[in-house]
Design a protein around this motif. Structure first.
Motif, PDB file in Angstrom:
ATOM      1  N   ALA A 146       0.802  -1.231   0.000  1.00 24.72           N
ATOM      2  CA  ALA A 146       0.000   0.000   0.000  1.00 24.72           C
ATOM      3  C   ALA A 146       0.824   1.264   0.000  1.00 24.72           C
ATOM      4  N   PRO A 165       0.861   4.672   4.513  1.00 23.83           N
ATOM      5  CA  PRO A 165      -0.029   3.786   5.278  1.00 23.83           C
ATOM      6  C   PRO A 165       0.724   2.905   6.261  1.00 23.83           C
ATOM      7  N   VAL A 188      -0.216   2.651  10.119  1.00 22.48           N
ATOM      8  CA  VAL A 188      -0.572   1.373  10.747  1.00 22.48           C
ATOM      9  C   VAL A 188       0.431   1.034  11.853  1.00 22.48           C
TER      10      VAL A 188
END
Length: 555
Positions: free
Chosen positions: A391, A395, A399
């Motif tokens: 991704a 991201p 995360v």
């Protein structure tokens, strides 16, 4: 605490030669490396050169580490590219360079706000597993992005992420330029060989000079070897960052700020000598933030401490940040006098430098250690790395921060209740937190850690279990009196007090009298400011010592 130039306070003139040599040695590595990192961010190479000037000087004047070299890193360059792409800004355009100024300014402002709020220690809670995963994602993604330069084929502007970029390059392998491939392979081999056998030699400088000489003397550019764009002569002209794209750039700026701070602090602590002061996280927020704000007006990448150039300075004997000032002066001289020469640098040479530097981020041994020691951290590292590969790195950072928050909250939510029992000398001694409760009346329990909103319910539940008043418990073992040792409570909030009230009511309904002992004086004053607290004090349920509470529990 000295605010200005702390590493130069009490400077010993005997250090001067070592600092000058270290600054020149670090510059020989960091200048070509920073130019290469600029290409990762889809910026002209001179942006990397400019990053070796103003940010280095500002950090030298404010930073607490004596030897860390603050320019930029592959992680920061990659996150910069991801942020600009995510904001819909075309790579290589004039808008991109203007947006870079805004992004660098935002990173600095975020770091300075974090310093104002003293968030250094909190940001450092980002777990090592998260950082290992992010670095693995960075290393593989950046290495894949350099394949078109190493093969001499055009990059696919629509290919994003590790797998798409890798597949795009592999599809064109049949069109690879032989001279470019040979130059890239030779440069990579030379960099690895010098790092292994002659680590004191500035490998990036040697490889860059060799590439330029091959262009000048052997005309390898006539065989299809692509060169970098022309490098303008001179130092950067100051400019004002536009503020039109702040909203689109802010999420990426936050991720870059976190990583820049963490990289700088980790490098600074990793190279600190025993005789040097410890690294202050809040000072590093100030130094990094100021360096980024100042750099924004001079067209630089967001700055951060890098391990490779710092290691070079350390090996050369750097004693203070004077070495950084020498590196900055060298960068200015290069920009003033060697810019036309730099324009003959092959892209494959820069690509080779990037590949070697970023693959050094891959530490698969850390994944093995996580697997042996803590499987949860292993899965966090692996998940972060995979998200980065699939991704993108922004991201992955997001995360990773959420994973870290989860782990912190999980630890905070763990109860810390121990039973106290008197030893043969009449002293109250704690047992283990996980040890079974020994029936006693009165039952004496210590709150072994501070209580907050995040963990108060778990601790209240643990007290109920210890007192055996939970549903299904053995009612014959319920004590008539429970004494809570509150000596470890650092702060009492209304949330905590309400939780104690609920516990008190439930235990009273079960026939248990609750006493509180050794509450710190500051907390007792806080308790007395509430109706509930005054009721507890007036009813004689708060005692100075455990022994006083035990005495009051007996008829």
């Amino acid at each position: 605490m000295t605010v200005f130039a702390p590493t130069l306070v009490g400077y010993d003139k005997r250090w001067l030669r070592a600092d000058v040599v270290a600054g020149l040695s670090a510059g020989a590595v960091v200048i070509p490396q920073a130019m290469a990192y600029a290409t990762i961010a889809d910026m002209p190479v001179q942006v990397g050169l400019y990053t070796c000037m103003v940010p280095v000087v500002v950090y030298a004047m404010l930073g607490g580490s004596r030897t860390v070299s603050v320019t930029t890193t592959s992680t920061i360059a990659t996150l910069t590219a991801s942020t600009l792409i995510g904001a819909g800004i075309a790579a290589g355009s004039d808008d991109a360079q203007s947006a870079l100024m805004t992004l660098t300014l935002l990173v600095g402002v975020i770091l300075l706000l974090a310093r104002l709020l003293k968030l250094g220690a909190i940001i450092e809670n980002i777990s090592e597993a998260t950082l290992s995963g992010i670095k693995a994602g960075v290393g593989l993604t950046v290495a894949a992005s350099q394949l078109p330069k190493l093969l001499g084929v055009p990059p696919d502007p629509d290919a994003t992420g590790f797998f798409r970029v890798l597949w795009s390059a592999l599809r064109q392998i049949g069109d690879a330029n032989t001279a470019t491939v040979l130059l890239a392979a030779g440069s990579i081999a030379a960099l690895y060989a010098m790092a292994k056998f002659v680590p004191r030699v500035p490998g990036p400088l040697i490889v860059a000079v060799a590439g330029i000489l091959l262009v000048v003397l052997a005309n390898i550019d006539s065989r299809g070897v692509a060169l970098i764009a022309e490098v303008p002569r001179g130092i950067p002209i100051p400019g004002l960052p536009p503020l039109s794209d702040i909203g689109a750039l802010l999420p990426g700026a936050l991720a870059i700020a976190i990583m820049a701070f963490l990289e700088t602090v980790s490098v600074g602590r990793g190279v600190r000598r025993e005789t040097e002061p410890p690294i202050d996280s809040d000072r590093e927020l100030l130094a990094n933030g100021a360096a980024s704000v100042a750099g924004a007006f001079f067209h630089t990448l967001p700055p951060a401490g890098g391990f490779s150039q710092t290691a070079v300075a350390l090996r050369a004997g750097a004693r203070t940040q004077l070495a950084g000032l020498v590196t900055a002066a060298l960068a200015v001289l290069v920009a003033l006098f060697l810019a036309p020469v730099l324009s003959d640098l092959p892209q494959a040479t820069l690509g080779a430098m990037v590949v070697v530097a970023t693959l050094g981020l891959l530490d698969f041994g850390s994944f093995a250690r996580f697997w042996r020691v803590d499987r949860t951290e292993f899965w966090v590292a692996l998940a972060t790395a995979l998200i980065g590969l699939v991704a993108g790195l922004l991201p992955a950072v997001g995360v990773g921060v959420l994973f870290t928050l989860y782990l912190v909250l999980r630890e905070l939510n763990r109860p810390h209740i121990v039973q106290l029992q008197k030893d043969a000398h009449g002293q109250w001694r704690p047992g283990e937190e996980d040890a079974p409760t020994v029936p006693a009346d009165p039952l004496v329990l210590r709150l072994n850690a501070g209580l907050y909103t995040a963990n108060v319910r778990a601790n209240m539940s643990a007290i109920r279990v210890r007192a055996d008043v939970v549903e299904g418990g053995d009612r014959t073992s319920v004590p008539s009196t429970l004494i809570l040792d509150c000596s470890r409570l650092q702060k009492v909030t209304l949330t905590v007090m309400r939780s104690f009230l609920d516990l008190h009511r439930e235990l009273t309904d079960a026939g248990v009298t609750v006493f509180f002992a050794e509450l710190p004086r500051a907390n007792r004053e806080t308790v007395l400011r509430t109706d509930l607290g005054r009721e507890y004090v007036s009813s004689g349920k708060i005692f100075d010592t455990i022994d006083d509470a035990v005495g009051a529990s007996r008829p």
